[in-house]
Design a protein around this motif. Structure first.
Motif, PDB file in Angstrom:
ATOM      1  N   SER A   1       0.769  -1.127   0.085  1.00 16.82           N
ATOM      2  CA  SER A   1      -0.073   0.111  -0.026  1.00 16.82           C
ATOM      3  C   SER A   1       0.961   1.320  -0.048  1.00 16.82           C
ATOM      4  CB  SER A   1      -1.053  -0.142   1.354  1.00 16.82           C
ATOM      5  OG  SER A   1      -0.339  -0.088   2.438  1.00 16.82           O
ATOM      6  N   GLU A   2       1.799   1.212   0.732  1.00 16.69           N
ATOM      7  CA  GLU A   2       3.019   2.401   0.665  1.00 16.69           C
ATOM      8  C   GLU A   2       3.444   2.534  -0.794  1.00 16.69           C
ATOM      9  OE1 GLU A   2       6.655   4.749   0.793  1.00 16.69           O
ATOM     10  OE2 GLU A   2       6.616   2.537   0.334  1.00 16.69           O
ATOM     11  N   PHE A   3       3.751   1.496  -1.276  1.00 17.92           N
ATOM     12  CA  PHE A   3       4.291   1.433  -2.655  1.00 17.92           C
ATOM     13  C   PHE A   3       3.230   2.138  -3.877  1.00 17.92           C
ATOM     14  CE2 PHE A   3       4.535  -0.404  -6.970  1.00 17.92           C
ATOM     15  CZ  PHE A   3       5.658  -0.013  -7.210  1.00 17.92           C
ATOM     16  N   GLY A   4       2.071   1.941  -3.553  1.00 15.28           N
ATOM     17  CA  GLY A   4       0.869   2.334  -4.372  1.00 15.28           C
ATOM     18  C   GLY A   4       0.655   3.749  -4.109  1.00 15.28           C
TER      19      GLY A   4
ATOM     20  N   ARG B   1      11.766   0.565  -4.447  1.00 14.31           N
ATOM     21  CA  ARG B   1      10.769   0.148  -3.980  1.00 14.31           C
ATOM     22  C   ARG B   1       9.817  -1.203  -4.884  1.00 14.31           C
ATOM     23  NH1 ARG B   1       8.414   4.768  -0.872  1.00 14.31           N
ATOM     24  NH2 ARG B   1       9.851   6.003  -0.650  1.00 14.31           N
ATOM     25  N   VAL B   2       9.827  -1.337  -6.017  1.00 10.58           N
ATOM     26  CA  VAL B   2       9.427  -2.407  -6.737  1.00 10.58           C
ATOM     27  C   VAL B   2      10.158  -3.584  -6.344  1.00 10.58           C
ATOM     28  CG1 VAL B   2       9.234  -3.273  -8.957  1.00 10.58           C
ATOM     29  CG2 VAL B   2       8.468  -0.998  -8.814  1.00 10.58           C
ATOM     30  N   LEU B   3      11.598  -3.467  -6.088  1.00  6.78           N
ATOM     31  CA  LEU B   3      12.135  -4.637  -5.799  1.00  6.78           C
ATOM     32  C   LEU B   3      11.877  -4.813  -4.437  1.00  6.78           C
ATOM     33  CD1 LEU B   3      14.379  -6.450  -7.115  1.00  6.78           C
ATOM     34  CD2 LEU B   3      15.964  -5.187  -5.470  1.00  6.78           C
ATOM     35  N   ASN B   4      11.529  -4.207  -3.358  1.00  7.46           N
ATOM     36  CA  ASN B   4      11.201  -4.466  -2.227  1.00  7.46           C
ATOM     37  C   ASN B   4       9.773  -4.735  -2.140  1.00  7.46           C
ATOM     38  OD1 ASN B   4      11.480  -4.500   0.577  1.00  7.46           O
ATOM     39  ND2 ASN B   4      10.956  -2.374   0.962  1.00  7.46           N
ATOM     40  N   ALA B   5       8.855  -4.262  -2.934  1.00  7.17           N
ATOM     41  CA  ALA B   5       7.416  -4.816  -3.107  1.00  7.17           C
ATOM     42  C   ALA B   5       7.439  -6.032  -3.514  1.00  7.17           C
ATOM     43  CB  ALA B   5       6.625  -3.715  -3.764  1.00  7.17           C
ATOM     44  N   GLY B   6       8.130  -6.497  -4.633  1.00  3.60           N
ATOM     45  CA  GLY B   6       8.188  -7.777  -5.236  1.00  3.60           C
ATOM     46  C   GLY B   6       8.639  -8.950  -4.444  1.00  3.60           C
ATOM     47  N   SER B   7       9.417  -8.583  -3.295  1.00  2.00           N
ATOM     48  CA  SER B   7       9.878  -9.568  -2.533  1.00  2.00           C
ATOM     49  C   SER B   7       8.940 -10.166  -1.769  1.00  2.00           C
ATOM     50  CB  SER B   7      11.011  -9.109  -1.547  1.00  2.00           C
ATOM     51  OG  SER B   7      10.352  -8.096  -0.591  1.00  2.00           O
ATOM     52  N   TYR B   8       7.788  -9.544  -1.691  1.00  2.00           N
ATOM     53  CA  TYR B   8       6.847 -10.224  -0.883  1.00  2.00           C
ATOM     54  C   TYR B   8       6.040 -11.366  -1.868  1.00  2.00           C
ATOM     55  CZ  TYR B   8       6.994  -6.867   2.984  1.00  2.00           C
ATOM     56  OH  TYR B   8       7.482  -6.176   3.820  1.00  2.00           O
ATOM     57  N   TYR B   9       6.449 -11.366  -3.140  1.00  2.00           N
ATOM     58  CA  TYR B   9       5.826 -12.371  -4.021  1.00  2.00           C
ATOM     59  C   TYR B   9       6.574 -13.683  -4.377  1.00  2.00           C
ATOM     60  CZ  TYR B   9       1.845  -8.922  -3.453  1.00  2.00           C
ATOM     61  OH  TYR B   9       0.928  -8.253  -2.929  1.00  2.00           O
ATOM     62  N   ARG B  10       7.531 -13.841  -3.689  1.00  5.02           N
ATOM     63  CA  ARG B  10       8.866 -14.630  -4.102  1.00  5.02           C
ATOM     64  C   ARG B  10       8.365 -16.048  -4.465  1.00  5.02           C
ATOM     65  NH1 ARG B  10      14.049 -12.987  -3.806  1.00  5.02           N
ATOM     66  NH2 ARG B  10      14.340 -11.338  -2.419  1.00  5.02           N
TER      67      ARG B  10
END
Length: 88
Positions: free
Chosen positions: A3-6, A42-51
């Protein structure tokens, strides 16, 4: 985190200006580089939740996809949303 990324992405696209500067409204490379680096992290960090997804399974794929996604968003921002939509 997502949500912070959005929220940050909405602020980048809608509120943040700074690209239409210089001679003839040419985008400033330094500002674009900073925004690209911030967006990449930010995209790399948000994408780490979807490994668990195959798309972000390996680190090399994750970095390449994140880099291309961040670059595409910055190019869209520079060409379509060069001026802020809302002035506060």
């Amino acid at each position: 985190m997502v949500s912070e990324f959005g929220i940050w992405l909405a602020i980048l696209i809608l509120l943040k200006g700074g690209y239409a500067v210089g001679y003839g409204g040419i985008p400033d490379v330094k500002v674009m580089g900073y925004d690209y680096a911030a967006l990449f992290i930010r995209v790399l960090n948000a994408g780490s939740y979807y490994r668990h997804l195959y798309f972000f399974n390996t680190t090399r794929k994750q970095i390449i996809v994140t880099s291309l996604l961040s670059l595409a968003l910055i190019v869209i921002k520079a060409n379509v949303f060069a001026l802020p939509i809302v002035n506060l």
